[in-house]
Design an enzyme around this catalytic site. Sequence first.
Site, short mmCIF file in Angstrom:
data_model
loop_
_atom_site.label_atom_id
_atom_site.label_comp_id
_atom_site.label_asym_id
_atom_site.label_seq_id
_atom_site.Cartn_x
_atom_site.Cartn_y
_atom_site.Cartn_z
N CYS A 98 -27.65 50.90 125.77
CA CYS A 98 -27.10 50.27 126.96
C CYS A 98 -27.37 48.77 126.96
CB CYS A 98 -27.67 50.94 128.20
SG CYS A 98 -27.34 52.70 128.19
N GLY B 237 -38.69 34.96 98.76
CA GLY B 237 -37.66 34.84 97.74
C GLY B 237 -36.38 34.22 98.27
N TYR C 238 -35.63 44.46 106.39
CA TYR C 238 -35.61 44.15 107.82
C TYR C 238 -34.66 45.09 108.57
CZ TYR C 238 -37.93 40.15 105.77
OH TYR C 238 -38.78 39.37 105.04
N GLU D 59 -43.55 35.54 96.76
CA GLU D 59 -43.65 36.57 97.80
C GLU D 59 -42.27 37.04 98.26
OE1 GLU D 59 -45.71 34.51 100.94
OE2 GLU D 59 -47.63 34.45 99.89
N PRO D 60 -41.43 37.52 97.37
CA PRO D 60 -40.09 37.93 97.80
C PRO D 60 -40.11 39.26 98.54
CG PRO D 60 -40.38 38.44 95.48
CD PRO D 60 -41.64 37.75 95.93
N GLY D 61 -39.34 39.35 99.60
CA GLY D 61 -39.21 40.62 100.33
C GLY D 61 -37.75 41.05 100.33
N ARG D 62 -36.97 40.30 101.10
CA ARG D 62 -35.56 40.62 101.28
C ARG D 62 -34.82 40.85 99.96
NH1 ARG D 62 -32.42 39.01 105.63
NH2 ARG D 62 -34.04 37.55 106.24
#
Length: 415
Positions: free
Chosen positions: A342, A238, A370, A273-276
């Site tokens: 660290c 997307g 993510y 195929e949208p993810g974000r």
Amino acid sequence: MSVFHYQNNILHIESMSTRVLALDYGTPLYVYSRQAIEQAWHGYADTLGDRGLVCYAVKANSNLAVLNILARLGSGFDIVSIGELERVLAAGGQADRVVFSGVAKQADDLKRALQVGIRCFNVESLAELRVLNTVAGSMDLQAPVSIRVNPDVDAKTHPYISTGLKHNKFGIDITEAEKVYHEADRLPHIRVVGVDCHIGSQITTLEPFMDALDRLLQLVDRLADQGIVLEHLDVGGGIGVQYQESDTVPALSDYVSQILAKIGKRPQQLILEPGRSIVAKAGAFLTKVVYLKETADHHFAIVDGGMNDLIRPALYQAWQEIKPVKQRFGESVRWDIVGPICETADFLGHDRLLTLQQGDVVAVMDSGAYGFVMSSNYNARNRAAELVIDGDQVHVARRRETIKDQMALETILKS
Ligand SMILES: *Cc1c(COP(=O)(O)O)cnc(C)c1O
């Protein structure tokens, strides 16, 4: 109104105070809004209507509760591993709405996916196509295939999340694609059903998508002339999301309607195929200020969440807004918000103008995508808990890890 808003100077997610959530469930903590996930999904699906299918990219956030929210809406899913397939099935997703991407699918992966009857394999190389033909043959099946083509367009995003350029490992060069389609067409256990591409993530203008689509459509038309008529066209991930005010992003519905306009009267179904853009805005990462530390030229706010929990700032120099959970009205200074790991790369934000006290909780906004999925146990840290908020209801989507959980798979030497 955004699902995140201030009420009596306290940041809320839907009807819940993030301050109360941080107190009750501890920090660091991921919180997701069910409503925001549903709204974003509808932003695509309602424009698409019966012209196609939204296949949520599971890798953006694969928590079972998140997948379940989408499965209940009837979503499809884009997976890149067998682990993601099993998660989708466990969350109530339908196998025949799953498309399977990824450059390194192995015979066992292909077999399992054929067994459950996924909708389509997005094949990324000739070698994969041949293995898939063999595996399907051994099961006496025909594998539904879409060739992932690499359209060679510059998505103008961060190089690590740009995938549609000639030198990337993904897909098959568009100039080679016709040949591969003809081979696929000849293989007895392959059924050619579609074409797909995915040019990258966090793309904030429509142009690269439209350039890629133009190239894809030329291929679709040439194949049709040669007797290979595809059933669907999958244009991949997307659009980007607005992480900061200077980011301008098109509306989800504009993205879909412009693609549909280009496809015009062609018969193909559209897969997205949208993810974000489905989950990023639905989530925040809550972390507590452990110490304030002033040096000659820096104000450090040391928080209990680090790059092992949320790696986007360290990995991509990504900027995410950081808001106080409780608004204070004293003098504000520019803080470097840094984690406990660290590594000098361990920061969540630099130079953030905030009024902070030790013990305050801050929210790193837009962390639903993510975020947790890229977390690790680095520095032997327990991974954060995840909550799904639905109005005033709290669902523990994943309990906080314990040290015992961390060590459960390991053993010391016998002698
Ligand atoms: C990552 C990925 C997506 C999702 O991209 P977003 O930018 O998160 O929408 C879709 N398809 C494939 C093949 C991917 O690798």
